[in-house]
Scaffold this motif. Structure first.
Motif, PDB file in Angstrom:
ATOM      1  N   TYR A  35       0.845  -1.302   0.199  1.00 52.08           N
ATOM      2  CA  TYR A  35       0.021   0.048  -0.129  1.00 52.08           C
ATOM      3  C   TYR A  35       0.846   1.232  -0.023  1.00 52.08           C
ATOM      4  O   TYR A  35       0.734   2.139  -0.858  1.00 52.08           O
ATOM      5  N   LEU A  38       2.791   1.723  -3.462  1.00 55.43           N
ATOM      6  CA  LEU A  38       1.793   2.250  -4.548  1.00 55.43           C
ATOM      7  C   LEU A  38       1.516   3.718  -4.222  1.00 55.43           C
ATOM      8  O   LEU A  38       1.369   4.478  -5.085  1.00 55.43           O
ATOM      9  N   TRP A  39       1.101   4.064  -2.963  1.00 58.77           N
ATOM     10  CA  TRP A  39       0.827   5.243  -2.503  1.00 58.77           C
ATOM     11  C   TRP A  39       2.038   6.399  -3.013  1.00 58.77           C
ATOM     12  O   TRP A  39       1.726   7.346  -3.493  1.00 58.77           O
ATOM     13  N   TYR A  40       3.223   5.921  -2.408  1.00 57.37           N
ATOM     14  CA  TYR A  40       4.665   6.476  -3.025  1.00 57.37           C
ATOM     15  C   TYR A  40       4.770   6.894  -4.578  1.00 57.37           C
ATOM     16  O   TYR A  40       5.218   7.905  -4.915  1.00 57.37           O
ATOM     17  N   LYS A  42       2.236   7.040  -6.685  1.00 60.68           N
ATOM     18  CA  LYS A  42       1.125   7.929  -7.144  1.00 60.68           C
ATOM     19  C   LYS A  42       1.501   8.764  -7.966  1.00 60.68           C
ATOM     20  O   LYS A  42       2.056  10.027  -7.252  1.00 60.68           O
ATOM     21  N   GLY A  43       1.310   9.106  -9.304  1.00 57.68           N
ATOM     22  CA  GLY A  43       1.764  10.299 -10.079  1.00 57.68           C
ATOM     23  C   GLY A  43       2.976  10.491 -10.113  1.00 57.68           C
ATOM     24  O   GLY A  43       3.412  11.582 -10.766  1.00 57.68           O
ATOM     25  N   SER A  91       7.200   2.831 -11.536  1.00 56.38           N
ATOM     26  CA  SER A  91       6.146   3.835 -11.919  1.00 56.38           C
ATOM     27  C   SER A  91       4.864   2.864 -11.818  1.00 56.38           C
ATOM     28  O   SER A  91       5.117   1.652 -12.109  1.00 56.38           O
ATOM     29  N   LEU A  92       3.693   3.489 -11.658  1.00 52.11           N
ATOM     30  CA  LEU A  92       2.308   2.851 -11.809  1.00 52.11           C
ATOM     31  C   LEU A  92       2.120   2.547 -13.177  1.00 52.11           C
ATOM     32  O   LEU A  92       2.283   3.309 -13.945  1.00 52.11           O
ATOM     33  N   ASN A  97      -2.727   2.501 -11.760  1.00 48.48           N
ATOM     34  CA  ASN A  97      -3.384   3.793 -11.608  1.00 48.48           C
ATOM     35  C   ASN A  97      -4.853   3.304 -10.830  1.00 48.48           C
ATOM     36  O   ASN A  97      -5.342   4.251 -10.397  1.00 48.48           O
ATOM     37  N   MET A 100      -5.695   3.375  -7.449  1.00 49.22           N
ATOM     38  CA  MET A 100      -5.529   4.463  -6.390  1.00 49.22           C
ATOM     39  C   MET A 100      -6.895   5.041  -5.997  1.00 49.22           C
ATOM     40  O   MET A 100      -6.764   5.511  -4.566  1.00 49.22           O
ATOM     41  N   LEU A 103      -6.794   3.054  -2.557  1.00 55.39           N
ATOM     42  CA  LEU A 103      -6.052   3.991  -1.439  1.00 55.39           C
ATOM     43  C   LEU A 103      -6.483   5.134  -1.156  1.00 55.39           C
ATOM     44  O   LEU A 103      -6.393   5.454   0.195  1.00 55.39           O
ATOM     45  N   ASP A 104      -7.029   5.775  -2.077  1.00 47.31           N
ATOM     46  CA  ASP A 104      -7.891   6.995  -1.526  1.00 47.31           C
ATOM     47  C   ASP A 104      -8.819   6.836  -0.450  1.00 47.31           C
ATOM     48  O   ASP A 104      -9.140   7.568   0.725  1.00 47.31           O
TER      49      ASP A 104
END
Length: 121
Positions: A35, A38-40, A42-43, A91-92, A97, A100, A103-104
């Motif tokens: 988690y 993936l969050w890190y 993000k984008g 990268s994602l 993606n 996400m 996770l949000d």
């Protein structure tokens, strides 16, 4: 529900497709650090060393295992550049993606209820 070495049993997938969908997603995200990785990501694209620094005390072996599993599941992309010293970036993927919003929602839930459940009484 039975998970075998090759994934989920066909009978479970066919008879319990709703449960299978949840179990499949849980399987992709299972792992203590996935988690956060993936969050890190993000984008943005991150180097291996950046991810390692972000996660702190995580061993190199554990991080490598989590990254390999995420890559195998198709949610992150690993790009190796032919330079010295080696440069590896993560990268994602499109599939990553799409995780996400989950996770949000977890962040929102934790923000709303996490402090409440950790109050000292």
């Amino acid at each position: 529900m039975k998970v075998c070495n090759d994934g989920f049993e066909r009978k479970f997938i066919e008879e319990k497709s709703d449960m299978y969908a949840i179990a499949f997603t849980q399987n992709v995200l299972s792992g203590r650090w996935k988690y956060f990785i993936l969050w890190y990501l993000k984008g943005t694209t991150r180097r291996y060393s950046d991810i390692k620094t972000f996660l702190g005390d995580l061993s190199q072996g554990s991080l490598t295992k989590q990254l390999k599993e995420l890559e195998s599941d198709g949610v992150i992309k690993r790009e190796v550049y032919p330079v010295v010293p080696p440069k590896v970036e993560y990268s994602l993927t499109e599939k990553g993606n799409k995780l996400m919003p989950i996770l949000d929602m977890m962040e929102k839930f934790g923000t709303e209820y996490g402090v409440e459940s950790n109050k000292q009484t």
